[in-house]
Motif scaffolding. Structure first.
Motif, PDB file in Angstrom:
ATOM      1  N   ILE A  87       0.855  -1.185   0.000  1.00 47.32           N
ATOM      2  CA  ILE A  87       0.000   0.000   0.000  1.00 47.32           C
ATOM      3  C   ILE A  87       0.890   1.233   0.000  1.00 47.32           C
ATOM      4  O   ILE A  87       1.639   1.474   0.945  1.00 47.32           O
ATOM      5  CB  ILE A  87      -0.927   0.007   1.232  1.00 47.32           C
ATOM      6  CG1 ILE A  87      -1.817  -1.241   1.222  1.00 47.32           C
ATOM      7  CG2 ILE A  87      -1.777   1.266   1.245  1.00 47.32           C
ATOM      8  CD1 ILE A  87      -2.615  -1.436   2.489  1.00 47.32           C
ATOM      9  N   HIS A  88       0.814   2.020  -1.070  1.00 45.70           N
ATOM     10  CA  HIS A  88       1.639   3.211  -1.158  1.00 45.70           C
ATOM     11  C   HIS A  88       1.191   4.232  -0.104  1.00 45.70           C
ATOM     12  O   HIS A  88       0.002   4.440   0.122  1.00 45.70           O
ATOM     13  CB  HIS A  88       1.524   3.841  -2.551  1.00 45.70           C
ATOM     14  CG  HIS A  88       2.156   3.015  -3.630  1.00 45.70           C
ATOM     15  ND1 HIS A  88       3.515   2.885  -3.751  1.00 45.70           N
ATOM     16  CD2 HIS A  88       1.608   2.282  -4.634  1.00 45.70           C
ATOM     17  CE1 HIS A  88       3.794   2.103  -4.790  1.00 45.70           C
ATOM     18  NE2 HIS A  88       2.653   1.725  -5.333  1.00 45.70           N
ATOM     19  N   HIS A  89       2.165   4.863   0.508  1.00 43.33           N
ATOM     20  CA  HIS A  89       1.879   5.844   1.549  1.00 43.33           C
ATOM     21  C   HIS A  89       3.048   6.814   1.628  1.00 43.33           C
ATOM     22  O   HIS A  89       4.114   6.575   1.050  1.00 43.33           O
ATOM     23  CB  HIS A  89       1.695   5.144   2.900  1.00 43.33           C
ATOM     24  CG  HIS A  89       2.940   4.468   3.395  1.00 43.33           C
ATOM     25  ND1 HIS A  89       3.437   3.311   2.813  1.00 43.33           N
ATOM     26  CD2 HIS A  89       3.816   4.788   4.380  1.00 43.33           C
ATOM     27  CE1 HIS A  89       4.542   2.961   3.429  1.00 43.33           C
ATOM     28  NE2 HIS A  89       4.806   3.833   4.375  1.00 43.33           N
ATOM     29  N   ASN A  90       2.844   7.896   2.349  1.00 40.25           N
ATOM     30  CA  ASN A  90       3.921   8.849   2.583  1.00 40.25           C
ATOM     31  C   ASN A  90       4.972   8.184   3.466  1.00 40.25           C
ATOM     32  O   ASN A  90       4.715   7.864   4.621  1.00 40.25           O
ATOM     33  CB  ASN A  90       3.369  10.109   3.257  1.00 40.25           C
ATOM     34  CG  ASN A  90       4.446  11.146   3.519  1.00 40.25           C
ATOM     35  OD1 ASN A  90       5.608  10.982   3.122  1.00 40.25           O
ATOM     36  ND2 ASN A  90       4.068  12.225   4.178  1.00 40.25           N
ATOM     37  N   THR A  91       6.162   7.981   2.924  1.00 42.88           N
ATOM     38  CA  THR A  91       7.233   7.336   3.680  1.00 42.88           C
ATOM     39  C   THR A  91       7.485   8.062   4.992  1.00 42.88           C
ATOM     40  O   THR A  91       7.783   7.433   6.010  1.00 42.88           O
ATOM     41  CB  THR A  91       8.515   7.308   2.840  1.00 42.88           C
ATOM     42  OG1 THR A  91       8.230   6.700   1.575  1.00 42.88           O
ATOM     43  CG2 THR A  91       9.615   6.535   3.529  1.00 42.88           C
ATOM     44  N   LEU A  92       7.361   9.383   4.992  1.00 45.96           N
ATOM     45  CA  LEU A  92       7.598  10.186   6.192  1.00 45.96           C
ATOM     46  C   LEU A  92       6.281  10.594   6.837  1.00 45.96           C
ATOM     47  O   LEU A  92       6.087  11.757   7.219  1.00 45.96           O
ATOM     48  CB  LEU A  92       8.439  11.423   5.848  1.00 45.96           C
ATOM     49  CG  LEU A  92       9.817  11.146   5.254  1.00 45.96           C
ATOM     50  CD1 LEU A  92      10.624  12.434   5.147  1.00 45.96           C
ATOM     51  CD2 LEU A  92      10.580  10.117   6.066  1.00 45.96           C
ATOM     52  N   HIS A  93       5.367   9.635   6.955  1.00 50.36           N
ATOM     53  CA  HIS A  93       4.069   9.935   7.559  1.00 50.36           C
ATOM     54  C   HIS A  93       4.209  10.491   8.968  1.00 50.36           C
ATOM     55  O   HIS A  93       3.384  11.290   9.412  1.00 50.36           O
ATOM     56  CB  HIS A  93       3.218   8.665   7.592  1.00 50.36           C
ATOM     57  CG  HIS A  93       3.815   7.575   8.426  1.00 50.36           C
ATOM     58  ND1 HIS A  93       4.834   6.754   7.979  1.00 50.36           N
ATOM     59  CD2 HIS A  93       3.567   7.183   9.698  1.00 50.36           C
ATOM     60  CE1 HIS A  93       5.161   5.905   8.924  1.00 50.36           C
ATOM     61  NE2 HIS A  93       4.425   6.135   9.983  1.00 50.36           N
ATOM     62  N   ALA A  94       5.257  10.098   9.665  1.00 52.37           N
ATOM     63  CA  ALA A  94       5.450  10.565  11.040  1.00 52.37           C
ATOM     64  C   ALA A  94       5.791  12.048  11.102  1.00 52.37           C
ATOM     65  O   ALA A  94       5.666  12.664  12.165  1.00 52.37           O
ATOM     66  CB  ALA A  94       6.560   9.760  11.715  1.00 52.37           C
TER      67      ALA A  94
ATOM     68  N   VAL B 181      -6.656   2.907   1.534  1.00 54.31           N
ATOM     69  CA  VAL B 181      -6.203   2.505   2.865  1.00 54.31           C
ATOM     70  C   VAL B 181      -6.844   3.349   3.957  1.00 54.31           C
ATOM     71  O   VAL B 181      -6.970   2.901   5.104  1.00 54.31           O
ATOM     72  CB  VAL B 181      -4.664   2.580   2.932  1.00 54.31           C
ATOM     73  CG1 VAL B 181      -4.187   4.012   2.796  1.00 54.31           C
ATOM     74  CG2 VAL B 181      -4.142   1.945   4.205  1.00 54.31           C
ATOM     75  N   VAL B 182      -7.282   4.574   3.634  1.00 59.09           N
ATOM     76  CA  VAL B 182      -7.905   5.441   4.638  1.00 59.09           C
ATOM     77  C   VAL B 182      -9.361   5.064   4.886  1.00 59.09           C
ATOM     78  O   VAL B 182     -10.018   5.651   5.745  1.00 59.09           O
ATOM     79  CB  VAL B 182      -7.812   6.922   4.211  1.00 59.09           C
ATOM     80  CG1 VAL B 182      -6.372   7.372   4.167  1.00 59.09           C
ATOM     81  CG2 VAL B 182      -8.483   7.146   2.859  1.00 59.09           C
ATOM     82  N   VAL B 183      -9.882   4.100   4.133  1.00 55.89           N
ATOM     83  CA  VAL B 183     -11.280   3.678   4.258  1.00 55.89           C
ATOM     84  C   VAL B 183     -11.322   2.243   4.756  1.00 55.89           C
ATOM     85  O   VAL B 183     -10.532   1.400   4.323  1.00 55.89           O
ATOM     86  CB  VAL B 183     -12.008   3.780   2.893  1.00 55.89           C
ATOM     87  CG1 VAL B 183     -13.445   3.287   3.015  1.00 55.89           C
ATOM     88  CG2 VAL B 183     -11.958   5.203   2.364  1.00 55.89           C
ATOM     89  N   LYS B 184     -12.230   1.953   5.665  1.00 49.20           N
ATOM     90  CA  LYS B 184     -12.435   0.584   6.147  1.00 49.20           C
ATOM     91  C   LYS B 184     -13.758   0.071   5.583  1.00 49.20           C
ATOM     92  O   LYS B 184     -14.811   0.675   5.794  1.00 49.20           O
ATOM     93  CB  LYS B 184     -12.472   0.535   7.680  1.00 49.20           C
ATOM     94  CG  LYS B 184     -11.162   0.920   8.332  1.00 49.20           C
ATOM     95  CD  LYS B 184     -10.042  -0.037   7.960  1.00 49.20           C
ATOM     96  CE  LYS B 184      -8.723   0.339   8.623  1.00 49.20           C
ATOM     97  NZ  LYS B 184      -7.612  -0.532   8.170  1.00 49.20           N
TER      98      LYS B 184
ATOM     99  N   GLY C  13      -3.744   1.433  -6.344  1.00 45.17           N
ATOM    100  CA  GLY C  13      -3.599   2.082  -5.051  1.00 45.17           C
ATOM    101  C   GLY C  13      -4.934   2.400  -4.413  1.00 45.17           C
ATOM    102  O   GLY C  13      -5.076   2.359  -3.184  1.00 45.17           O
ATOM    103  N   ALA C  14      -5.946   2.715  -5.234  1.00 44.97           N
ATOM    104  CA  ALA C  14      -7.274   3.011  -4.693  1.00 44.97           C
ATOM    105  C   ALA C  14      -7.967   1.768  -4.167  1.00 44.97           C
ATOM    106  O   ALA C  14      -8.980   1.875  -3.469  1.00 44.97           O
ATOM    107  CB  ALA C  14      -8.139   3.676  -5.768  1.00 44.97           C
TER     108      ALA C  14
ATOM    109  N   LEU D 101     -14.545  13.456  -3.928  1.00 44.59           N
ATOM    110  CA  LEU D 101     -13.459  13.090  -4.833  1.00 44.59           C
ATOM    111  C   LEU D 101     -12.096  13.348  -4.206  1.00 44.59           C
ATOM    112  O   LEU D 101     -11.240  12.469  -4.167  1.00 44.59           O
ATOM    113  CB  LEU D 101     -13.581  13.880  -6.140  1.00 44.59           C
ATOM    114  CG  LEU D 101     -14.589  13.396  -7.166  1.00 44.59           C
ATOM    115  CD1 LEU D 101     -14.606  14.338  -8.361  1.00 44.59           C
ATOM    116  CD2 LEU D 101     -14.259  12.000  -7.626  1.00 44.59           C
ATOM    117  N   LEU D 102     -11.895  14.568  -3.732  1.00 40.64           N
ATOM    118  CA  LEU D 102     -10.585  14.909  -3.191  1.00 40.64           C
ATOM    119  C   LEU D 102     -10.287  14.129  -1.920  1.00 40.64           C
ATOM    120  O   LEU D 102      -9.125  13.806  -1.634  1.00 40.64           O
ATOM    121  CB  LEU D 102     -10.498  16.411  -2.928  1.00 40.64           C
ATOM    122  CG  LEU D 102     -10.557  17.319  -4.157  1.00 40.64           C
ATOM    123  CD1 LEU D 102     -10.383  18.786  -3.761  1.00 40.64           C
ATOM    124  CD2 LEU D 102      -9.493  16.933  -5.178  1.00 40.64           C
ATOM    125  N   GLY D 103     -11.314  13.812  -1.143  1.00 41.98           N
ATOM    126  CA  GLY D 103     -11.097  13.032   0.069  1.00 41.98           C
ATOM    127  C   GLY D 103     -10.515  11.669  -0.216  1.00 41.98           C
ATOM    128  O   GLY D 103      -9.773  11.117   0.603  1.00 41.98           O
ATOM    129  N   ALA D 104     -10.833  11.095  -1.394  1.00 45.78           N
ATOM    130  CA  ALA D 104     -10.272   9.795  -1.773  1.00 45.78           C
ATOM    131  C   ALA D 104      -9.031   9.940  -2.625  1.00 45.78           C
ATOM    132  O   ALA D 104      -8.061   9.188  -2.475  1.00 45.78           O
ATOM    133  CB  ALA D 104     -11.325   8.979  -2.537  1.00 45.78           C
TER     134      ALA D 104
END
Length: 974
Positions: A42-49, A495-498, A653-654, A817-820
């Motif tokens: 799952i692609h994500h911001n490597t520096l999420h922290a 990934v932000v949605v369950k 990714g979606a 749209l932008l939220g996803a």
């Protein structure tokens, strides 16, 4: 006194120690890689922290914490200068956006920085500066890139070049020492080790890596690690508590230590506190040592934490993973190893410090080089006041390597930004938003993925009456999906949605007997393969299997290596003829009163209102409230390749790093439902009775296009479907030809069909490290009507999101749209950015030494940290720029959406993404800079043009600028 009593007394002596430890662990866990098992990339911001910080500050702090580069190396930016990818105008534009101060009467900060960055001021190592002075023309001739004005100013007084340079260098030697540090964000010191003078990693890591791999194993091990259901600490205790298990002196007493912990019934937190105490760490100093320990093997620590939070990500076996358990085991091993060192060898870094004079020479050489670029002679320098000289030196020194790289990166992005926005604005001004009253022959709804940009363009070239649209590839249906061959469901959504709804594929009633045969044969085959695999790892069965089956396997191996495409076709044919293929359907209908499934907590299927919400929520914002064609194809995507551990990183990714075919199939089935059609009309979406939705799948690796449930298409639409399928086949061959221009092994001649065969062969080739380049070209996301970009060659670099602001007065559609879209696209973009700028730290290096371990990740060789991020072979052609969102709306409307969503606001305000808007009526572009929007002034300029996409990209390997494909459409077959 018993061990348990001693420990309890220590814990009582540390008020709040557990709470402080928990806080320290949570803080450290946030800094670990968030990558899950390799099969669900799952692609994500490597520096999420660090996402709560502004981008430039965040990458600098992360670089200090992880020992990584925040930007590309300066040499890379200088290469981009030489290629025209960065210009002096870009540098000047970026510098002009920052604060300015007057240094002398004729020089200010912006001018100084522009000149030094454009020419490239050099830094000199103290160890080599003397060589430059004695063996080169450094003090004998001016820099070759100096302009006439700078040369004339340096030669004031009639001096020769050599004399002028000697005087200037002598003056630089007399300049004061640096007054202050660089004015960029200051990098804190990285985490410090518990025992800085003792390095136990060589003894500790091999054992810890093996324990982690055995505990997390998903089916590769011959014997599973016993006691895994009790957690990592308990399993390791049971495994290592036996006597004489480790004759090595480094771990003498380890069994006794684990036995003592077991007898004292110590929990993981108690073990960590005890080990920290014995290693000399006090309760007021947990944060630094805990973080340091976890960052010694961040990959393994990160996967432990990931599977603790989301155990369902484990592909087969869900284990009781715990980061506290991992830390307890690590510290126990470390404490025992440290205890066994009779005299711990002090590892002092041998640092050869240059002589003070060499340091002064290096500093003087840097200033001398800068003053030469600025055209400031020794006499001019002497004429400045003491304050002016100090200020000048301070400004030159502040432009150190870190600051230069920051500004050069901003110039690099500025060049890209104007290279997209100005042509886009000119194209909009000339062409407007083309609107035709004719009903399209068909519509194809693609994922927004930038790899689909080329397929859409080629389809429109050969079929001008076909309309293409783009939506996030889960198509608004967040589901937990299981196919007929799947043991359990997986989440197909961002990934932000369950997902709250379960969708299951089942065989239709009349094919139930075929499904049972299929299940039996697959089970028998799986057992045989499993037994053969397990047997190959034993001495007798391995020898026997090699003798019996080795020669039989040779022809298959030769075919796979010498003719991979043909091998794949034979394999697929055998599968189709030996494994029954029942006709299937999706269970997606649920009554209003049906309760959720007790075991999963998920709703089985959708109610009518929920189905209407999903379909209307996708079609409405995309502008599809009317004007439907007879066929609407919904095309999900994924990627299939052989011997590629990072295969899932090429998927959608979606869809959470999985394939989006089931989502497309489900959306089409729901949209065809009669009750849904009736309800859509009540919501202002008028779908004609003769419109039929068809689900499909596009494999972005081998360019396969497959349509689902075609037997359910009305007979009246048969000719339409056949025509569209033929056009898709032509388009995918042209798409393969465009992709193949990036592959050095591909022939530049032979036409689209040869290119298609080439990409099909790459997908089946055992030793191909680059089956496809994935998202390696991503840079832009356009949210607007297709008329903005139709006919534009965007080089597979743009995510294309269909949105019509004129039909979204309340901006509710834009918010959805932008939220996803923003988290998905930004996550992809930032993962590629960081994996490129520092592939060893943020990426996982080259694929060549990778070995899959436990089906959860890859290691270098037989043992290493679990490698996270993307391999070099996936990012080598990437341009590391933050993604530019271009939204067809007004700045005010867009900002209302961003301000109403904290996650979107964080991305924007901290500059992790770039943003521009295009007015739907006028086409005026506004760019977000410095906390506000400014209008982009665009001079009329025609775009480069070509008759077809092939005419523009043929014979070119590099990234290409936007171009107008004029519409001389292909005739006949591809």
């Amino acid at each position: 006194m018993s061990t348990a009593t001693v420990i309890q007394n220590r814990l009582l002596a540390l008020p709040g120690s557990r709470l402080k430890l928990r806080h320290a662990l949570e803080h450290a866990a946030h800094l670990l890689p968030a990558q899950g098992p390799i099969g669900v990339f799952i692609h994500h911001n490597t520096l999420h922290a660090f996402q709560h910080l502004p981008f430039e500050e965040a990458v600098t702090m992360a670089g200090a914490a992880y020992g990584a580069h925040p930007f590309m190396k300066e040499e890379a930016y200088r290469e981009q200068f030489a290629e025209g990818r960065i210009t002096a105008a870009d540098v000047a534009a970026v510098v002009s956006l920052e604060a300015n101060v007057q240094i002398t009467e004729s020089l200010d900060r912006q001018t100084l920085r522009s000149e030094l960055l454009s020419h490239g001021s050099r830094e000199f190592e103290a160890a080599t500066v003397q060589w430059h002075l004695e063996e080169t023309d450094f003090l004998r001739s001016f820099r070759s890139d100096l302009g006439c004005d700078a040369r004339n100013r340096l030669l004031t007084g009639g001096h020769s070049e050599a004399a002028a340079l000697r005087d200037l260098f002598s003056a630089c030697m007399d300049l004061p020492a640096p007054g202050h540090a660089a004015n960029g964000p200051q990098a804190p010191r990285g985490p410090q080790r518990i025992a800085p003078n003792v390095d136990l990693d060589e003894q500790l890591h091999p054992l810890l890596i093996r324990l982690c791999a055995a505990f997390l194993d998903q089916g590769m091990a011959y014997w599973p690690m016993p006691g895994r259901d009790l957690g990592f600490l308990s399993a390791v205790r049971a495994l290592l508590a036996g006597p004489d298990l480790f004759p090595s002196a480094h771990f003498r007493g380890l069994a006794a230590e684990f036995q003592a912990q077991t007898e004292a019934n110590m929990e993981a937190a108690e073990v960590v506190l005890e080990m920290l105490y014995r290693l000399g760490v006090t309760a007021d100093n947990f944060d630094v040592p805990v973080l340091a320990e976890l960052l010694e093997l961040p990959g393994w620590a990160g996967i432990m934490y990931c599977l603790e939070k989301e155990p369902e990500l484990a592909p087969h076996v869900r284990v009781q993973s715990s980061l506290m358990d991992y830390l307890a085991v690590r510290l126990t091993l470390k404490m025992v190893a440290a205890t066994n060192l009779e005299s711990a060898p002090v590892r002092k870094a041998v640092e050869v410090k240059p002589a003070l004079s060499s340091t002064i020479l290096a500093r003087a050489a840097f200033r001398f080089d800068a003053l030469q670029i600025l055209g400031i002679s020794a006499s001019q320098l002497a004429a400045f006041t003491l304050l002016q000289r100090s200020f000048l030196v301070s400004e030159i020194d502040s432009l150190d390597q870190a600051e230069r790289r920051r500004l050069l990166h901003l110039a690099y992005e500025f060049n890209h930004e104007t290279g997209i926005l100005k042509p886009l604005a000119n194209y909009r001004r000339v062409n407007g938003i083309a609107a035709t009253g004719a009903r399209p022959a068909a519509q194809v709804l693609f994922c927004i993925d930038e790899r689909e940009e080329s397929l859409r363009r080629h389809l429109e070239e050969i079929a001008p009456d076909v309309e293409t649209l783009g939506a996030a590839g889960f198509f608004g249906v967040a589901i937990d999906y299981a196919g007929i061959d799947d043991a359990h469901g997986v989440a197909l959504c961002p990934v932000v949605v369950k997902p709250q709804h379960a969708i299951r594929e089942r065989a239709v009633d009349e094919h139930a007997h075929l499904f049972h045969k299929r299940a039996q044969r697959r089970s028998s085959w799986s057992r045989a393969v499993r037994n053969l695999s397990v047997g190959s790892r034993t001495m007798f069965r391995g020898w026997l299997g090699t003798c019996l089956f080795g020669l039989l396997a040779l022809p298959t191996l030769l075919l796979r290596v010498l003719a991979p495409r043909q091998y794949g076709r034979v394999r697929d044919l055998l599968h189709q003829h030996t494994v029954p293929q029942p006709r299937t359907a999706l269970d997606f209908i649920r009554r209003e009163t049906s309760p959720p499934v007790e075991t999963t907590g998920l709703w089985q299927g959708f109610t009518l209102v929920e189905k209407l919400d999903r379909v209307a929520g996708l079609l409405g914002p995309a502008g599809l409230s009317a004007g439907f064609g007879r066929l609407v194809v919904v095309l999900g995507h994924g990627s299939t390749s052989l011997n590629n551990p990072h295969e899932s990183a090429h998927d959608c990714g979606a869809c959470g790093g999985r394939r989006g075919g089931p989502n497309a199939r489900l959306f089409a089935a729901v949209a065809n439902h009669p009750e849904v059609r009736a309800g859509l009309g009540e919501r202002g979406i008028h779908v004609p009775d003769d419109t039929w939705f068809v689900g499909g799948y596009h494999d972005t690796c081998n360019d396969l296009v497959e349509l689902y449930d075609t037997d359910a298409v009305p007979v009246s639409h048969g000719a339409d479907l056949q025509r569209l399928h033929s056009q898709l086949n032509q388009a995918r061959a042209l798409d393969a030809q465009e992709r193949a221009r990036r592959f050095e092994a591909a022939s530049s001649s032979g036409g689209p069909q040869r290119a298609l065969r080439h990409v099909q062969e790459r997908a089946e080739y055992l030793s191909e490290p680059r089956p496809e380049y994935g998202h390696a070209t991503n840079a832009v996301c356009v949210v607007g009507r297709r008329g903005l970009t139709k006919g534009l060659f965007m080089d597979r670099r743009a995510f294309l999101v269909s949105y019509d602001a004129t039909q979204d007065a309340e901006d509710a559609g834009l918010a959805r749209l932008l939220g996803a879209v923003v988290p998905v696209c930004a996550g992809i973009n930032l993962e590629y950015y960081f994996s490129f700028v520092d592939n060893e730290r943020y990426g996982c290096g080259t694929k060549l030494p990778h070995n899959i371990t436990g089906l959860v990740g890859v290691m270098n060789g037989p043992e290493s940290d679990l490698r996270t991020g993307l391999p070099w072979q996936m990012v080598e052609i990437h341009e590391p720029v933050r993604i530019l969102f271009v939204v067809e709306s007004s700045p005010e409307r867009v900002m209302r959406v961003f301000n109403g969503n904290p996650q979107l606001s964080e991305f924007l305000e901290n500059r992790w993404i770039r943003l521009a808007t295009m007015d739907p009526e006028s086409g005026v572009v506004h760019v977000r800079r410095g906390g506000g929007f400014e209008r982009l002034e665009v001079a009329p300029r025609p775009l480069p043009a070509a008759a077809t996409s092939l005419g523009w990209f043929a014979g070119k390997l590099q990234h290409l600028p936007l171009a107008h494909i004029t519409g001389q459409h292909l005739q006949g077959g591809a």
